[in-house]
Motif scaffolding. Structure first.
Motif, PDB file in Angstrom:
ATOM      1  N   VAL A   5       0.851  -1.180   0.000  1.00 10.05           N
ATOM      2  CA  VAL A   5       0.000   0.000   0.000  1.00 10.05           C
ATOM      3  C   VAL A   5       0.893   1.239   0.000  1.00 10.05           C
ATOM      4  O   VAL A   5       1.687   1.444   0.922  1.00 10.05           O
ATOM      5  N   GLU A   6       0.744   2.052  -1.045  1.00 13.99           N
ATOM      6  CA  GLU A   6       1.528   3.290  -1.148  1.00 13.99           C
ATOM      7  C   GLU A   6       0.754   4.466  -0.563  1.00 13.99           C
ATOM      8  O   GLU A   6      -0.482   4.469  -0.556  1.00 13.99           O
ATOM      9  N   SER A   7       1.488   5.465  -0.150  1.00 12.42           N
ATOM     10  CA  SER A   7       0.889   6.723   0.302  1.00 12.42           C
ATOM     11  C   SER A   7       1.925   7.822   0.149  1.00 12.42           C
ATOM     12  O   SER A   7       3.120   7.548  -0.054  1.00 12.42           O
ATOM     13  N   GLY A   8       1.454   9.074   0.236  1.00 14.40           N
ATOM     14  CA  GLY A   8       2.376  10.191   0.236  1.00 14.40           C
ATOM     15  C   GLY A   8       2.431  11.011  -1.032  1.00 14.40           C
ATOM     16  O   GLY A   8       3.139  12.016  -1.098  1.00 14.40           O
ATOM     17  N   LEU A  20       7.306   9.365  -0.367  1.00 15.83           N
ATOM     18  CA  LEU A  20       6.361   8.277  -0.585  1.00 15.83           C
ATOM     19  C   LEU A  20       6.662   7.143   0.390  1.00 15.83           C
ATOM     20  O   LEU A  20       7.829   6.881   0.705  1.00 15.83           O
ATOM     21  N   SER A  21       5.608   6.472   0.826  1.00 20.60           N
ATOM     22  CA  SER A  21       5.752   5.314   1.703  1.00 20.60           C
ATOM     23  C   SER A  21       5.078   4.113   1.071  1.00 20.60           C
ATOM     24  O   SER A  21       4.065   4.254   0.393  1.00 20.60           O
ATOM     25  N   CYS A  22       5.630   2.955   1.323  1.00 21.96           N
ATOM     26  CA  CYS A  22       5.051   1.701   0.854  1.00 21.96           C
ATOM     27  C   CYS A  22       5.069   0.732   2.033  1.00 21.96           C
ATOM     28  O   CYS A  22       6.145   0.303   2.462  1.00 21.96           O
ATOM     29  N   THR A  23       3.887   0.409   2.521  1.00 20.96           N
ATOM     30  CA  THR A  23       3.781  -0.514   3.646  1.00 20.96           C
ATOM     31  C   THR A  23       3.488  -1.907   3.116  1.00 20.96           C
ATOM     32  O   THR A  23       2.537  -2.098   2.362  1.00 20.96           O
ATOM     33  N   THR A  78       8.174  -1.140   5.896  1.00 22.74           N
ATOM     34  CA  THR A  78       7.889   0.053   5.119  1.00 22.74           C
ATOM     35  C   THR A  78       9.122   0.486   4.343  1.00 22.74           C
ATOM     36  O   THR A  78      10.224   0.518   4.890  1.00 22.74           O
ATOM     37  N   THR A 116       0.339   5.753  -6.499  1.00 25.34           N
ATOM     38  CA  THR A 116       0.018   7.044  -5.912  1.00 25.34           C
ATOM     39  C   THR A 116       0.484   8.135  -6.872  1.00 25.34           C
ATOM     40  O   THR A 116       1.582   8.064  -7.428  1.00 25.34           O
TER      41      THR A 116
END
Length: 122
Positions: A5-8, A20-23, A78, A116
């Motif tokens: 799951v990416e975010s940022g 960017l983060s990838c959990t 992450t 993202t």
């Protein structure tokens, strides 16, 4: 199975920064490299950066070398992509991926996040 799951992502002016983060969750131990790719409209997906799960080795595309930094947390759950000195040509959907093999090849990665959006305005 590995879930990513990416975010940022977001909108930033040229010269700005984003992280960017990838959990990752699931059987992450089954894959030995995490990568970031990007895809701009009308273009093929391209390699941006990668890191081995050990964190020992990192790899970058020439276009981002010196501006982007890939890293991972100690819990190995992450992976981050710190992006600085952003340019309009960095605008794309950024994808996190997990795989095993040659780090710069898209076919190495068999698990992908949803992506993202990163938009850099001039």
């Amino acid at each position: 199975q590995v879930q990513l799951v990416e975010s940022g992502g977001g909108l930033v002016q040229a010269g700005g920064s984003l992280r960017l983060s990838c959990t990752a969750s699931g059987r992450t131990y089954s894959r030995n490299v995490m990568g970031w790719f990007r895809q701009a409209p009308g273009k093929e997906r391209e390699f941006v950066a990668a890191i081995t799960w050990s964190g020992i080795s990192t790899y970058y595309a020439d276009s981002v070398k010196g501006r982007f930094t890939i890293s991972r947390d100690n819990a190995q759950t992450t992976v981050y992509l710190q992006m600085t000195s952003l340019k309009p040509e960095d605008t794309a959907v950024y994808y996190c991926a997990a795989g095993s093999g040659t780090v710069r090849l898209t076919r190495t990665y068999d698990y992908w996040g949803q992506g993202t959006q990163v938009t850099v305005s001039s």
